[in-house]
Design an enzyme around this catalytic site. Structure first.
Site, PDB file in Angstrom:
ATOM      1  N   PRO A 274       0.821  -1.212   0.000  1.00 11.40           N
ATOM      2  CA  PRO A 274       0.000   0.000   0.000  1.00 11.40           C
ATOM      3  C   PRO A 274       0.856   1.264   0.000  1.00 11.40           C
ATOM      4  O   PRO A 274       1.899   1.309   0.656  1.00 11.40           O
ATOM      5  CB  PRO A 274      -0.766  -0.104   1.325  1.00 11.40           C
ATOM      6  CG  PRO A 274       0.176  -0.844   2.223  1.00 11.40           C
ATOM      7  CD  PRO A 274       0.874  -1.843   1.334  1.00 11.40           C
ATOM      8  N   CYS A 342       4.205  28.918 -16.074  1.00 13.15           N
ATOM      9  CA  CYS A 342       3.761  29.379 -17.388  1.00 13.15           C
ATOM     10  C   CYS A 342       3.147  28.248 -18.192  1.00 13.15           C
ATOM     11  O   CYS A 342       3.691  27.823 -19.221  1.00 13.15           O
ATOM     12  CB  CYS A 342       4.934  30.004 -18.121  1.00 13.15           C
ATOM     13  SG  CYS A 342       5.681  31.301 -17.131  1.00 13.15           S
TER      14      CYS A 342
HETATM   15  C1  LIG Z   1       2.522   2.370  -7.207  1.00 16.16           C
HETATM   16  C2  LIG Z   1       2.615   0.958  -6.791  1.00 16.16           C
HETATM   17  C3  LIG Z   1       2.085   0.548  -5.555  1.00 16.16           C
HETATM   18  C4  LIG Z   1       1.339   1.475  -4.629  1.00 16.16           C
HETATM   19  O1  LIG Z   1       0.096   1.852  -5.138  1.00 16.16           O
HETATM   20  P1  LIG Z   1      -0.938   2.658  -4.212  1.00 16.16           P
HETATM   21  O2  LIG Z   1      -2.084   2.898  -5.079  1.00 16.16           O
HETATM   22  O3  LIG Z   1      -0.263   3.913  -3.787  1.00 16.16           O
HETATM   23  O4  LIG Z   1      -1.260   1.792  -3.042  1.00 16.16           O
HETATM   24  C5  LIG Z   1       2.269  -0.757  -5.170  1.00 16.16           C
HETATM   25  N1  LIG Z   1       2.924  -1.634  -5.967  1.00 16.16           N
HETATM   26  C6  LIG Z   1       3.425  -1.279  -7.169  1.00 16.16           C
HETATM   27  C7  LIG Z   1       4.140  -2.285  -7.990  1.00 16.16           C
HETATM   28  C8  LIG Z   1       3.294   0.023  -7.606  1.00 16.16           C
HETATM   29  O5  LIG Z   1       3.778   0.368  -8.813  1.00 16.16           O
END
Ligand SMILES: *Cc1c(COP(=O)(O)O)cnc(C)c1O
Length: 417
Positions: A274, A342
């Site tokens: 997460p 800008c």
């Molecule tokens: C960006 C990403 C996450 C986190 O996603 P959230 O929406 O911020 O929880 C987890 N795993 C991978 C592989 C990601 O690219």
């Protein structure tokens, strides 16, 4: 839930007046709340208490060292997507065995660094990458633990730029290719396949796509068993959404219960990645009104924060709540809140109902704790904002404001004879 509340007519971050932070550290200013980080991490992590699991915070959401340290102290692992994020996680003393490494384009040097650190595993996104990791591991006389990232072809029903688990996206391997890739992995002496990984997108507001992906992964796991692989980890990625405006995403508890229900008969360690759901509502961006102006059709509030500080409104047309730091009870107007850059695309909000504000007054842009500072740039040669971490009445300068000297530090050599 967060710890930014109004007391005695002004906005506080925990026990600190935001107005005082702005006076001391200037604007634009990111302000994060320790208590909110703790609360969000614990709410999420405890939702999986019934399973062996590791919650790996997605570093790209907020990679400040103070924040990584705080989360690591709470027991979090980290999900990284670059050598730079590995460096940050290790600098914050995150145990390497709690780090998983995702991303479609890991370079040889980055793979070497992660093998040297002995991270928990690589989430591998192509057969090319699998072979590359194998070669490097053999050169280094190591064995790389890996998961393959499966693209389950599920529509997460979110913004197209942050949908990652559909067939047309660049991420992972489709299920057919994955079976072949696992067979290949079994034959590579530098590779130990230990897990299955998927991440279908970000800012998901319903459970169904997660459950659909999980069911496909479970079926796939059964097939893998027939290969005799010792799969110990199931990484379900991140993606749980938050409330920016009217969204009503499932509570982490509900999310946890639904997944635990599906997984309780499986003897696997669950990994979660997460980012937004932990960090999103832990931070605000504080900005000062520079000018106001009206045309025949529009009222503009021109503030000192811009798309280089917070790009989400411009990039994803996303909504961020905006409110006065010290409310003045003036009548409401329909305004565009814009920055000094800008570009017409430089706005924090358009057609927003906001009480009338005046030059010199402060606004708080909410839900800026994830994909805020980490996506910031120096476009228009603007120094990046400072970051503050509040803990009760304590104030920690988590990142100093950049200076003009910082802007040119890496270019100076071209002016020397
Ligand atoms: C960006 C990403 C996450 C986190 O996603 P959230 O929406 O911020 O929880 C987890 N795993 C991978 C592989 C990601 O690219």
């Amino acid at each position: 839930m967060h710890h930014f509340t109004y007391r005695d007519g002004e906005l506080y971050a925990e026990d600190v007046a935001v107005r005082e932070l702005a006076a001391q550290y200037g604007t634009p200013l990111y302000v994060y709340s320790t208590a909110t980080f703790k609360r969000h991490f614990q709410a999420f992590d405890s939702a999986f208490a019934d399973l062996h699991h590791l919650t790996c915070f997605s570093v790209k959401a907020n990679s400040n060292l103070c924040i990584l340290r705080l989360l690591s102290d709470l027991g979090a692992g980290m999900d990284i997507v670059s050598g730079g994020e590995l460096f940050r996680a290790l600098s914050a003393k995150v145990p390497a065995r709690k780090i998983v490494y995702s991303g479609v384009g890991k370079r040889a040097e980055e793979i070497r660094e992660a093998l040297l650190a002995d991270i928990l595993m690589f989430n591998v996104e192509s057969v090319d990458e699998l072979r590359r990791i194998n070669e490097i591991a053999l050169e280094m006389d190591k064995v790389a633990r890996i998961s393959l990232r499966i693209n389950p072809d599920v529509d997460p029903k979110t913004h197209p730029y942050i949908s990652t688990g559909m067939e047309k996206n660049k991420f992972g391997l489709d299920i057919e290719q994955s079976l072949e890739a696992y067979k290949l992995a079994q034959t590579l002496p530098g590779i130990e396949p230990v897990g299955i990984d998927c991440h279908i997108g970000s800012q998901l507001t319903t459970l169904e796509p997660f459950l659909e992906a999980l069911r496909r992964i479970k079926d796939f796991h059964k097939k893998l068993k027939t290969l005799g692989l010792d799969i110990r980890f199931l990484d379900l990625g991140g993606g749980l959404g938050i409330t920016y405006d009217q969204e009503e995403p499932p509570h982490p508890k509900e999310f946890g219960q639904a997944l635990v229900q599906e997984l309780k008969d499986m003897d696997l360690t669950l990994i979660l990645e997460p980012g937004r759901v932990i960090a999103g509502n832990t931070g605000i961006l504080v900005t000062e009104v520079v000018y106001t102006k009206s045309t025949k059709t529009k009222h503009f509030v021109i503030v000192d924060a811009a798309m280089n500080d917070l790009i989400r409104p411009s990039l994803y047309q996303s909504h961020h709540g905006i409110a006065e730091v010290v409310p003045q009870q003036r009548p409401v107007r329909n305004v565009d809140v814009v920055g000094p850059i800008c570009e017409t695309g430089d706005f924090l909000a358009r057609d927003r109902e906001l009480p009338e504000v005046k030059s010199g007054e402060l606004l708080a842009v909410f839900s800026a704790g994830a994909y805020g500072f980490t996506m910031s740039s120096q476009y228009n040669s603007r120094t990046r904002a400072a970051e503050i971490l509040v803990d009760g009445a304590n104030v920690i300068l988590a990142r100093k404001r950049e200076t003009y000297a910082d802007l040119v530090a890496l270019e100076r050599q071209c002016l020397q004879e």
